[in-house]
Motif scaffolding. Structure first.
Motif, short mmCIF file in Angstrom:
data_model
loop_
_atom_site.label_atom_id
_atom_site.label_comp_id
_atom_site.label_asym_id
_atom_site.label_seq_id
_atom_site.Cartn_x
_atom_site.Cartn_y
_atom_site.Cartn_z
N GLN A 133 39.50 33.26 9.31
CA GLN A 133 38.94 33.03 7.97
C GLN A 133 37.43 32.80 8.08
N ARG A 134 37.04 32.03 9.09
CA ARG A 134 35.61 31.76 9.28
C ARG A 134 34.84 33.05 9.54
N GLY A 189 34.84 35.33 6.44
CA GLY A 189 34.00 34.66 5.45
C GLY A 189 32.52 34.83 5.80
N ALA A 190 32.21 34.73 7.08
CA ALA A 190 30.83 34.93 7.53
C ALA A 190 30.39 36.39 7.31
N ALA A 215 28.56 31.65 12.82
CA ALA A 215 29.91 31.77 12.25
C ALA A 215 30.56 33.10 12.63
N TYR A 224 27.42 24.57 10.13
CA TYR A 224 27.94 24.12 8.83
C TYR A 224 26.98 23.14 8.18
N ALA A 263 32.35 29.44 4.64
CA ALA A 263 32.97 30.06 5.82
C ALA A 263 33.07 29.08 6.99
N ARG A 306 38.86 29.17 3.01
CA ARG A 306 37.40 29.20 3.23
C ARG A 306 36.84 30.62 3.08
N ALA A 307 37.58 31.62 3.49
CA ALA A 307 37.08 32.99 3.38
C ALA A 307 37.02 33.45 1.93
N ALA A 309 34.05 31.82 0.39
CA ALA A 309 32.84 32.51 0.85
C ALA A 309 32.66 33.83 0.10
N GLN A 327 33.35 43.99 -0.11
CA GLN A 327 34.29 43.02 0.46
C GLN A 327 35.63 43.66 0.79
#
Length: 154
Positions: A22-23, A26-27, A49, A63, A98, A111-112, A115, A142
């Motif tokens: 997800q991080r 999201g990044a 990230a 973060y 993210a 989190r994604a 973001a 996206q």
């Protein structure tokens, strides 16, 4: 391989991902609007990230940097309709989303996805500022990022 063509498809993918993935995705969403950032700390946070091998301390520092800048620039939102200042804020907010540590992610929050929404807001601000050279639709970008991610991990 399935193709992402709706927000429902994208959200379904994101909800299936573990926190580290997800991080990263999201990044990638934040990275797609990074050109709107006015602060090098945000760019570095996004770069951190994106790294699969980033250490926990590095992620926490990234973060904090992104969150601090998003908080600082929040007061610019709506002020004199400086759309690019607002876009700058949303890029930082996307990076912070993210990078949000597990203990700060509210239940049922992805989190994604957060973001992605912040990155869309940055893109919308850029569109309002209006140049003919603005990259295409953030939503479609996206979906493409989601498809690339599926291909890479699938």
């Amino acid at each position: 391989m399935p193709t992402i063509s709706t927000d429902q498809d994208l959200r379904s993918l994101l909800n299936k991902l573990p926190a580290d993935q997800q991080r990263i995705i999201g990044a990638r969403f934040a990275d797609s609007v990074k050109h709107l950032s006015r602060d090098e700390r945000v760019s570095r946070a996004i770069a951190t990230a994106l790294r699969a091998d980033a250490a926990a301390g590095e992620l926490e520092d990234a973060y904090r940097a992104a969150k601090a800048y998003a908080t600082k620039t929040y007061t610019d939102c709506g002020k004199d309709t400086d759309w690019l200042a607002q876009a700058d804020h949303f890029v930082a907010a996307a990076a912070a989303a993210a990078l949000t540590p597990d203990n700060l992610v509210p239940e049922k929050t992805n989190r994604a996805w957060k973001a992605a929404m912040q990155a869309r807001m940055a893109n919308n601000c850029e569109l309002v500022e209006g140049d003919d050279d603005i990259p295409g639709d953030a939503v479609q970008r996206q979906y493409a990022i989601g498809d690339e991610f599926l291909s890479a991990v699938g």
